[in-house]
Design a protein around this motif. Structure first.
Motif, mmCIF file in Angstrom:
data_model
loop_
_atom_site.group_PDB
_atom_site.id
_atom_site.type_symbol
_atom_site.label_atom_id
_atom_site.label_comp_id
_atom_site.label_asym_id
_atom_site.label_seq_id
_atom_site.Cartn_x
_atom_site.Cartn_y
_atom_site.Cartn_z
ATOM 1 N N ASN A 10 0.870 -1.175 0.000
ATOM 2 C CA ASN A 10 0.000 0.000 0.000
ATOM 3 C C ASN A 10 0.904 1.220 0.000
ATOM 4 O O ASN A 10 1.296 1.712 1.059
ATOM 5 N N SER A 11 1.249 1.719 -1.194
ATOM 6 C CA SER A 11 2.207 2.816 -1.207
ATOM 7 C C SER A 11 2.024 3.732 -2.408
ATOM 8 O O SER A 11 1.483 3.336 -3.442
ATOM 9 N N PHE A 12 2.481 4.951 -2.213
ATOM 10 C CA PHE A 12 2.526 5.939 -3.289
ATOM 11 C C PHE A 12 3.767 5.684 -4.139
ATOM 12 O O PHE A 12 4.848 5.427 -3.622
ATOM 13 N N ARG A 13 3.577 5.757 -5.463
ATOM 14 C CA ARG A 13 4.717 5.598 -6.369
ATOM 15 C C ARG A 13 4.700 6.726 -7.395
ATOM 16 O O ARG A 13 3.704 7.434 -7.561
ATOM 17 N N SER A 14 5.789 6.876 -8.088
ATOM 18 C CA SER A 14 5.969 8.017 -8.985
ATOM 19 C C SER A 14 4.876 8.105 -10.048
ATOM 20 O O SER A 14 4.480 9.208 -10.447
ATOM 21 N N GLU A 15 4.355 6.954 -10.483
ATOM 22 C CA GLU A 15 3.317 6.992 -11.519
ATOM 23 C C GLU A 15 2.004 7.585 -11.032
ATOM 24 O O GLU A 15 1.116 7.903 -11.828
ATOM 25 N N HIS A 16 1.867 7.753 -9.702
ATOM 26 C CA HIS A 16 0.644 8.336 -9.146
ATOM 27 C C HIS A 16 0.731 9.862 -9.057
ATOM 28 O O HIS A 16 -0.273 10.519 -8.781
ATOM 29 N N ALA A 17 1.906 10.420 -9.282
ATOM 30 C CA ALA A 17 2.138 11.835 -8.998
ATOM 31 C C ALA A 17 1.273 12.778 -9.826
ATOM 32 O O ALA A 17 0.809 13.805 -9.328
ATOM 33 N N GLU A 18 1.036 12.427 -11.085
ATOM 34 C CA GLU A 18 0.299 13.327 -11.971
ATOM 35 C C GLU A 18 -1.134 13.583 -11.509
ATOM 36 O O GLU A 18 -1.728 14.608 -11.842
ATOM 37 N N ALA A 19 -1.698 12.652 -10.731
ATOM 38 C CA ALA A 19 -3.086 12.792 -10.297
ATOM 39 C C ALA A 19 -3.237 13.615 -9.021
ATOM 40 O O ALA A 19 -4.362 13.871 -8.581
ATOM 41 N N LEU A 20 -2.146 14.053 -8.429
ATOM 42 C CA LEU A 20 -2.207 14.757 -7.153
ATOM 43 C C LEU A 20 -2.587 16.222 -7.319
ATOM 44 O O LEU A 20 -2.294 16.848 -8.342
ATOM 45 N N ASP A 21 -3.216 16.796 -6.267
ATOM 46 C CA ASP A 21 -3.457 18.233 -6.261
ATOM 47 C C ASP A 21 -2.117 18.950 -6.097
ATOM 48 O O ASP A 21 -1.112 18.348 -5.705
ATOM 49 N N THR A 22 -2.102 20.232 -6.369
ATOM 50 C CA THR A 22 -0.856 20.999 -6.419
ATOM 51 C C THR A 22 -0.088 20.972 -5.098
ATOM 52 O O THR A 22 1.127 20.743 -5.073
ATOM 53 N N ASP A 23 -0.795 21.179 -3.965
ATOM 54 C CA ASP A 23 -0.115 21.244 -2.673
ATOM 55 C C ASP A 23 0.490 19.890 -2.296
ATOM 56 O O ASP A 23 1.627 19.827 -1.804
ATOM 57 N N THR A 24 -0.257 18.809 -2.519
ATOM 58 C CA THR A 24 0.249 17.482 -2.195
ATOM 59 C C THR A 24 1.439 17.141 -3.085
ATOM 60 O O THR A 24 2.436 16.571 -2.626
#
Length: 447
Positions: free
Chosen positions: A11-25
């Motif tokens: 259960n982890s965040f990976r680089s491929e998830h970055a594009e979907a994040l809001d600006t502050d996160t």
């Protein structure tokens, strides 16, 4: 080759998830990537930015309130006033190490030893569970004259050199010690045997015999009595006894890692090992004993500990310091006065009953098992094959986080068991939030 850890990468965040994040996160995750070591991991595809906690609840930077069903480190609840007051008061007076006399460490030890079998009558303190287990392994080796340590197949016991060498859950990137042997988890859901205790004891004996073949003398068996990293395996009550008998018959010691199942968590007993009617040689504890303040402990039979302590001085600068002891004593007092072990049993039983209703409703819920406020919720493709469904389990925890604001994670070798382990502050009225969220999330994901 990219290595994966079952406890860090499932259960982890990976680089491929970055594009979907809001600006502050995204700014925060980018900054972490730039200045922190690459070994760190964040939970969730959309990481949670927490800023406040109280009891069983957490709030993020956007003001969203979450139900915490995972963080047992804050055992009696986030930011508990009793711990805050105790730590604040002691910080105003003194904080130093155990080479000076102080009543705090003695008062706490006398009180806590009353919860153990009478054979366990000595205590030592550290800052982390890793340090406690590290010392326990050293003691096992000194007492037995051997080096071989047996752990379960998905065990996690720490991050030091010794403990990471006995922690297969850290993944293929972490080499196990050549003196470590693994036994299959005592999985009552998947192991088809009329006597799980006998089966598990035989697994221990097989590995001891293998050590002999390879010229390794057996030193001890190190286990978390609820086998949490293996997927939460608490039952049947008493199954561990035959395995401990085998350990002792072969000259080794049993080290009970109580970082997760201890301090009333299982409801049935104050210590997880006590559910099985066994007396460990060494018991280790960790940060839940201080509600998150860095404190851990090792408790042992005097003759076992003396094999080490008569030969080797031990000093841990912050282990057992007055502030840590104040936190630990505050936690112990709250557990006793508020009868949190009984609370864990009562609320955990009610929660497990409601979760079992979901198992009867949905084919993808293969098993619900637990003790007190420590429950495994296993996700499968169907109940006949029992084939693990890791993808669905990971989607489920994301849906719980994103839509229903419930925080938990997964465990087990297949990454398909939701580990439901809230702080003791979790109440009967929180059951509806959790079970309702699971119900709606499963229904949505099944389409």
């Amino acid at each position: 080759m990219v290595t994966r850890s079952t406890i860090m990468d499932t259960n982890s965040f990976r680089s491929e998830h970055a594009e979907a994040l809001d600006t502050d996160t995204r700014k925060l995750t980018d900054k972490r990537n730039k200045i922190l070591g690459e070994s760190y991991r964040l939970f969730y595809r959309n990481p949670v930015h927490l800023v406040r906690g109280e009891g069983q609840y957490l709030w993020d930077a956007f003001g969203t309130k979450y139900l915490d069903v995972y963080n047992n480190v804050a055992s009696i609840g986030h930011c508990h006033p009793a711990v805050i007051d105790a730590v604040n008061a002691q910080m105003k007076m003194l904080n130093t190490h155990t080479r000076y006399l102080h009543e705090g460490i003695l008062d706490y030890t006398e009180q806590l030893l009353t919860t153990f079998p009478q054979e366990i009558n000595r205590a030592m303190y550290m800052c982390t569970g890793s340090e406690a287990n590290d010392l326990a392994i050293r003691i096992a080796r000194q007492y037995s004259g051997g080096t071989g340590i047996i752990v379960s197949q998905e065990a996690y016991h720490g991050t030091s050199d010794l403990t990471s060498g006995c922690s297969p859950a850290l993944g293929t990137g972490q080499t196990l010690a050549n003196t470590t042997r693994l036994v299959p988890a005592p999985d009552a859901y998947r192991v088809n045997t009329p006597d799980l205790g006998e089966w598990f004891a035989q697994q221990i004996q097989t590995q001891i015999d293998d050590m002999k073949v390879h010229g390794i003398k057996f030193a001890g068996f190190l286990a978390d009595s609820i086998f949490s990293s293996d997927g939460v395996m608490p039952n049947p009550i008493g199954f561990l006894k035959k395995a401990v008998d085998v350990v002792h018959a072969n000259g080794g010691i049993f080290i009970a890692d109580e970082v997760q199942p201890g301090f009333g968590r299982t409801g049935d007993a104050f210590w997880g090992f006590a559910r099985h009617g066994v007396v460990p040689d060494v018991v280790t504890t960790g940060k839940p004993m201080g509600n998150g303040i860095p404190v851990s402990g090792l408790f042992a039979k005097s003759d076992v500990l003396s094999a080490f302590s008569d030969q080797t001085p031990y000093f841990n600068t912050f282990g057992g310091n007055p502030v840590a002891m104040a936190a630990a004593q505050a936690v112990f007092k709250v557990i006793q006065e508020e009868q949190l072990q009984a609370h864990s049993k009562k609320v955990g039983t009610l929660l497990q009953a409601e979760l079992t209703k979901l198992m009867n409703k949905y084919e993808c819920v293969g098993d619900v098992r637990g003790a007190g406020l420590f429950i495994g919720f296993e996700i499968v493709k169907d109940r006949i094959s029992k084939e693990p469904n890791k993808a669905f389990a990971l989607d489920l925890i994301e849906e719980l986080r994103n839509t229903h604001h419930v925080l938990t994670s997964v465990a087990g070798p297949y990454g398909n068991v939701l580990k439901l382990r809230p702080p003791f502050a979790f109440q009967e009225y929180d059951i509806d939030w959790l079970v309702g969220a699971l119900d709606k999330s499963i229904a949505k994901l099944q389409g």
